[in-house]
Design a protein around this motif. Sequence first.
Motif, PDB file in Angstrom:
ATOM      1  N   TRP A  46       0.812  -1.215   0.000  1.00  0.00           N
ATOM      2  CA  TRP A  46       0.000   0.000   0.000  1.00  0.00           C
ATOM      3  C   TRP A  46       0.846   1.265   0.000  1.00  0.00           C
ATOM      4  O   TRP A  46       0.338   2.352   0.288  1.00  0.00           O
ATOM      5  CB  TRP A  46      -0.948  -0.025   1.199  1.00  0.00           C
ATOM      6  CG  TRP A  46      -1.699  -1.310   1.286  1.00  0.00           C
ATOM      7  CD1 TRP A  46      -1.609  -2.246   2.254  1.00  0.00           C
ATOM      8  CD2 TRP A  46      -2.616  -1.823   0.315  1.00  0.00           C
ATOM      9  NE1 TRP A  46      -2.417  -3.315   1.969  1.00  0.00           N
ATOM     10  CE2 TRP A  46      -3.044  -3.091   0.781  1.00  0.00           C
ATOM     11  CE3 TRP A  46      -3.114  -1.355  -0.903  1.00  0.00           C
ATOM     12  CZ2 TRP A  46      -3.946  -3.878   0.085  1.00  0.00           C
ATOM     13  CZ3 TRP A  46      -4.009  -2.145  -1.603  1.00  0.00           C
ATOM     14  CH2 TRP A  46      -4.418  -3.380  -1.109  1.00  0.00           C
ATOM     15  N   GLN A  47       2.126   1.124  -0.333  1.00  0.00           N
ATOM     16  CA  GLN A  47       2.977   2.303  -0.463  1.00  0.00           C
ATOM     17  C   GLN A  47       3.410   2.463  -1.925  1.00  0.00           C
ATOM     18  O   GLN A  47       2.598   2.838  -2.765  1.00  0.00           O
ATOM     19  CB  GLN A  47       4.169   2.192   0.494  1.00  0.00           C
ATOM     20  CG  GLN A  47       3.747   2.215   1.966  1.00  0.00           C
ATOM     21  CD  GLN A  47       4.916   2.211   2.922  1.00  0.00           C
ATOM     22  OE1 GLN A  47       6.068   2.333   2.534  1.00  0.00           O
ATOM     23  NE2 GLN A  47       4.625   2.055   4.206  1.00  0.00           N
ATOM     24  N   LEU A  78       1.260   0.527  -4.611  1.00  0.00           N
ATOM     25  CA  LEU A  78      -0.040   1.156  -4.846  1.00  0.00           C
ATOM     26  C   LEU A  78       0.118   2.427  -5.675  1.00  0.00           C
ATOM     27  O   LEU A  78      -0.689   2.692  -6.574  1.00  0.00           O
ATOM     28  CB  LEU A  78      -0.714   1.480  -3.519  1.00  0.00           C
ATOM     29  CG  LEU A  78      -2.072   2.187  -3.621  1.00  0.00           C
ATOM     30  CD1 LEU A  78      -3.085   1.310  -4.355  1.00  0.00           C
ATOM     31  CD2 LEU A  78      -2.593   2.557  -2.231  1.00  0.00           C
ATOM     32  N   VAL A 136       0.144  -8.320  -2.873  1.00  0.00           N
ATOM     33  CA  VAL A 136      -0.914  -8.337  -1.874  1.00  0.00           C
ATOM     34  C   VAL A 136      -1.205  -9.748  -1.365  1.00  0.00           C
ATOM     35  O   VAL A 136      -0.949 -10.065  -0.191  1.00  0.00           O
ATOM     36  CB  VAL A 136      -2.211  -7.698  -2.439  1.00  0.00           C
ATOM     37  CG1 VAL A 136      -3.319  -7.758  -1.378  1.00  0.00           C
ATOM     38  CG2 VAL A 136      -1.965  -6.260  -2.861  1.00  0.00           C
TER      39      VAL A 136
END
Length: 289
Positions: free
Chosen positions: A147-148, A151, A286
């Motif tokens: 998510w860094q 993403l 993920v």
Amino acid sequence: MAHAPHHDYHLVDPSPWPLIASIATTIMMVGAVAWMKGVLGIPEGNSVLFFAGLAGVLYAAFGWWADVIKESRRGDHTPVVSIGLRYGMTLFIASEVMFFAAFFWMFFEMAVFNEARAHIPEIGNWADTAAAWSTWPPKGVETLDPWQLPLLNTVILLLSGTTVTWAHHALQIGDRKGARLGLIITVALGVFFTLVQAYEYHHILHSQEFFNAEAGNSKLYGNIFFMATGFHGFHVLMGTIFLAVCLGRLLAGQLTPEKHFGFEAAAWYWHFVDVVWLFLFAFVYVIFG
């Protein structure tokens, strides 16, 4: 200067590019082996032959594609020839799908069936490697936070997919200003993606997240990660160059609403790159990360 062919097919002029490309590719591959292991008297670590072959491949590609553009501008790309070009691009993308399927298959096999490694007989040093692979991710491997940076790159590619579609639609309706702006943004986003991925790789290697001492027998994780994401990054780079050439041709007035298959093929390729990244993000970063 354009001319009207008297038949539906185009017989290409004698060309040196297939031969030059074949020789240069052979030199590049031999050079790669020499660089990594040493061969034919060339010591390990010598990269001169590899880069000489790479320069030959790039030279042949530039000359070959330039000839295709010249054929198009002469009027040789009749409707029948254009259909053949579309079939060719479709089959090329299909072959690329199979190429990436192999990398995904390796990752899935190691991630889904990792518990089976614990039942491998203790034969030599293989037992330590099998034990390292019995958990996923392997013990000692520090996975990335999806998510860094991952993403961010996902957002970049999804946005670039919309801008290249905008540019294509604008060209179809004769809006050259919109097509130009959409292409400029798409190329800029492609460059941005490459820079973010380069920074991510630097962080992984500098921090030794995949190759630290504790993960000494589980290097397959890092190998698969760099093969899958690295080859995708290479495709993004090639797609960016593809679109940059189309931008140059658009600025030169060579693309029209009626005749712009080069740009259309580049848009197909870019959407393919987008889809592959979505799979990479979903599974490598993920689900199995």
